[in-house]
Write a protein that holds these residues in place. Sequence first.
Motif, mmCIF file in Angstrom:
data_model
loop_
_atom_site.group_PDB
_atom_site.id
_atom_site.type_symbol
_atom_site.label_atom_id
_atom_site.label_comp_id
_atom_site.label_asym_id
_atom_site.label_seq_id
_atom_site.Cartn_x
_atom_site.Cartn_y
_atom_site.Cartn_z
ATOM 1 N N VAL A 22 0.866 -1.183 0.000
ATOM 2 C CA VAL A 22 0.000 0.000 0.000
ATOM 3 C C VAL A 22 0.902 1.233 0.000
ATOM 4 C CG1 VAL A 22 -1.886 1.204 1.186
ATOM 5 C CG2 VAL A 22 -1.711 -1.289 1.365
ATOM 6 N N ASN A 23 0.627 2.163 -0.887
ATOM 7 C CA ASN A 23 1.427 3.398 -1.013
ATOM 8 C C ASN A 23 2.909 3.103 -1.280
ATOM 9 O OD1 ASN A 23 -0.985 4.684 -0.268
ATOM 10 N ND2 ASN A 23 -0.406 4.696 1.900
ATOM 11 N N GLY A 24 3.185 1.978 -1.910
ATOM 12 C CA GLY A 24 4.576 1.605 -2.166
ATOM 13 C C GLY A 24 5.267 1.003 -0.949
ATOM 14 N N VAL A 25 4.522 0.816 0.135
ATOM 15 C CA VAL A 25 5.096 0.238 1.360
ATOM 16 C C VAL A 25 4.639 -1.217 1.469
ATOM 17 C CG1 VAL A 25 5.234 0.401 3.887
ATOM 18 C CG2 VAL A 25 4.969 2.488 2.513
ATOM 19 N N ASN A 26 5.587 -2.107 1.637
ATOM 20 C CA ASN A 26 5.258 -3.521 1.781
ATOM 21 C C ASN A 26 4.734 -3.770 3.203
ATOM 22 O OD1 ASN A 26 5.281 -6.360 2.056
ATOM 23 N ND2 ASN A 26 6.843 -6.526 0.437
ATOM 24 N N VAL A 27 3.412 -3.766 3.325
ATOM 25 C CA VAL A 27 2.784 -3.849 4.644
ATOM 26 C C VAL A 27 3.006 -5.233 5.276
ATOM 27 C CG1 VAL A 27 0.615 -3.648 5.927
ATOM 28 C CG2 VAL A 27 1.078 -2.085 4.041
ATOM 29 N N SER A 28 3.069 -6.264 4.439
ATOM 30 C CA SER A 28 3.347 -7.611 4.985
ATOM 31 C C SER A 28 4.692 -7.591 5.707
ATOM 32 C CB SER A 28 3.401 -8.648 3.864
ATOM 33 O OG SER A 28 2.382 -8.429 2.928
ATOM 34 N N LYS A 29 5.697 -6.995 5.047
ATOM 35 C CA LYS A 29 7.040 -6.934 5.652
ATOM 36 C C LYS A 29 7.043 -6.018 6.873
ATOM 37 C CE LYS A 29 10.350 -8.139 2.065
ATOM 38 N NZ LYS A 29 11.416 -7.648 1.187
ATOM 39 N N LEU A 30 6.263 -4.934 6.816
ATOM 40 C CA LEU A 30 6.173 -3.996 7.956
ATOM 41 C C LEU A 30 5.625 -4.731 9.185
ATOM 42 C CD1 LEU A 30 6.319 -1.069 9.102
ATOM 43 C CD2 LEU A 30 4.085 -0.630 8.108
ATOM 44 N N LEU A 31 4.558 -5.483 8.978
ATOM 45 C CA LEU A 31 3.952 -6.218 10.108
ATOM 46 C C LEU A 31 4.874 -7.333 10.600
ATOM 47 C CD1 LEU A 31 0.236 -6.346 8.873
ATOM 48 C CD2 LEU A 31 1.282 -4.774 10.531
ATOM 49 N N GLU A 32 5.581 -7.939 9.641
ATOM 50 C CA GLU A 32 6.561 -8.991 9.976
ATOM 51 C C GLU A 32 7.663 -8.384 10.867
ATOM 52 O OE1 GLU A 32 7.750 -11.203 6.318
ATOM 53 O OE2 GLU A 32 9.724 -11.283 7.314
ATOM 54 N N THR A 33 8.137 -7.180 10.467
ATOM 55 C CA THR A 33 9.180 -6.488 11.227
ATOM 56 C C THR A 33 8.699 -6.201 12.652
ATOM 57 O OG1 THR A 33 9.924 -5.437 9.179
ATOM 58 C CG2 THR A 33 10.714 -4.457 11.224
ATOM 59 N N VAL A 34 7.460 -5.719 12.769
ATOM 60 C CA VAL A 34 6.898 -5.431 14.098
ATOM 61 C C VAL A 34 6.894 -6.711 14.943
ATOM 62 C CG1 VAL A 34 4.784 -4.766 15.340
ATOM 63 C CG2 VAL A 34 5.509 -3.449 13.339
ATOM 64 N N GLY A 35 6.507 -7.825 14.314
ATOM 65 C CA GLY A 35 6.486 -9.112 15.012
ATOM 66 C C GLY A 35 7.876 -9.529 15.495
ATOM 67 N N VAL A 36 8.867 -9.372 14.623
ATOM 68 C CA VAL A 36 10.252 -9.741 14.975
ATOM 69 C C VAL A 36 10.757 -8.860 16.121
ATOM 70 C CG1 VAL A 36 12.630 -9.850 14.119
ATOM 71 C CG2 VAL A 36 10.759 -10.641 12.660
ATOM 72 N N ILE A 37 10.445 -7.542 16.046
ATOM 73 C CA ILE A 37 10.892 -6.603 17.092
ATOM 74 C C ILE A 37 10.283 -6.974 18.444
ATOM 75 C CG2 ILE A 37 10.642 -4.201 17.907
ATOM 76 C CD1 ILE A 37 11.103 -3.291 15.007
ATOM 77 N N LYS A 38 9.038 -7.383 18.438
ATOM 78 C CA LYS A 38 8.386 -7.764 19.697
ATOM 79 C C LYS A 38 9.078 -8.970 20.329
ATOM 80 C CE LYS A 38 3.741 -5.841 19.088
ATOM 81 N NZ LYS A 38 2.375 -6.117 18.609
ATOM 82 N N GLU A 39 9.577 -9.870 19.483
ATOM 83 C CA GLU A 39 10.281 -11.057 20.000
ATOM 84 C C GLU A 39 11.722 -10.759 20.390
ATOM 85 O OE1 GLU A 39 10.148 -14.632 17.619
ATOM 86 O OE2 GLU A 39 7.986 -14.392 17.344
ATOM 87 N N LYS A 40 12.361 -9.871 19.603
ATOM 88 C CA LYS A 40 13.783 -9.578 19.812
ATOM 89 C C LYS A 40 13.971 -8.057 19.755
ATOM 90 C CE LYS A 40 18.284 -11.029 17.992
ATOM 91 N NZ LYS A 40 19.056 -11.506 16.853
ATOM 92 N N PRO A 41 13.767 -7.370 20.884
ATOM 93 C CA PRO A 41 13.734 -5.898 20.885
ATOM 94 C C PRO A 41 15.003 -5.230 20.334
ATOM 95 C CG PRO A 41 12.936 -6.775 22.969
ATOM 96 C CD PRO A 41 13.508 -7.930 22.218
#
Lengths: 201, 201
Positions: free
Chosen positions: A18-37
């Motif tokens: 959406v808007n040139g932003v890969n939202v799947s990857k954005l949400l994936e990144t948020v998930g990874v950050i929550k596991e490994k701050p």
Amino acid sequence: MNQIIQKQEKIEQKENIVNGVNVSKLLETVGVIKEKPEIAKFNFKAKGKWINGGHNRTTISEFYGACQNFQRSQPFVFEKDEPPVLLGNDQGANPVEYVFAALDGCLTTSLIYHAAAQGIKIDEVETSFSGDLNLHGFLGLDKNIRNGYEKIKVTFKIKADASKEKLQELVQLAQKRSPVFDIVSHPTPVEVNFEEDNNQI
Amino acid sequence: MNQIIQKQEKIEQKENIVNGVNVSKLLETVGVIKEKPEIAKFNFKAKGKWINGGHNRTTISEFYGACQNFQRSQPFVFEKDEPPVLLGNDQGANPVEYVFAALDGCLTTSLIYHAAAQGIKIDEVETSFSGDLNLHGFLGLDKNIRNGYEKIKVTFKIKADASKEKLQELVQLAQKRSPVFDIVSHPTPVEVNFEEDNNQI
């Protein structure tokens, strides 16, 4: 033409872009950050060199983030200079104008990324910036006048398939989340060290 | 070679140019400002346009100052983008890296101009910048972590025919006078307005 647009929209739907932003990857990144701050810890860097008078150059080529060092695809080189009325040779924008480039980029990207995360498709964003600065500060002529901008005014013009209220909410969210908006509107500690260079040129 | 350098030094002495800064004009400007304070009021401007994803563009081409409008010799155009790890396409430095370009330019120019005003000849200035930024802020994952830089570290390396103490004093003065150092280290009010664009593309 319509077929190409339809095809592009199909690909974007599949990858959730959406808007040139890969939202799947954005949400994936948020998930990874929550596991490994520590994934979220970044360190940005720059090198500078004085050229002559008000002309100097900053080069950006590497940063640390997501637990590794990165090289940019190419070094980004920025020339700064003052206009003749401020005793320069107009070889580049001046430092306070670069503040606008930083703030513009950050507010716009924050708006676009957060709109994408909410699934709001944006068509166009145009901004304008203006800031009053009184040289009495820089020249040390008046202690009551600050050195930097007295105030920065920003106008966002947005074309999107969303209600005025929703877009206003996004403009608010952009300010709430933008790193450069935070740096400009709140105090950021700056530690300046000095090293004498005794080597002959 | 020595003759050329001697000739250049002769010209600079005649015009009182130190570090590429025309000190005669600088002092003249200070005199004019003291007589007519509105000469010191500047208004800088910028226009921005979103391109796609984290890619956007800022253009700087005009400003107001010394009681008149000025056009720069050419528009200065800045591309901003994020690296792939931050979901961009690496088409430019990112907004927080632009903050370094602004701060670098301003601290260096402040140092050079104020050294020139004091008649201190500087041979070389090199700087390095580093700033820690934690994405928990931008992503809204932790209210205790700020969006912007937690701290910016700057190192100045200076080659000049002056004592270490004098150079340290100049590095202090650069911080005391720099507009961008002020903007970063103290709060700057930013007013953001929003205009809906109802016209169809």
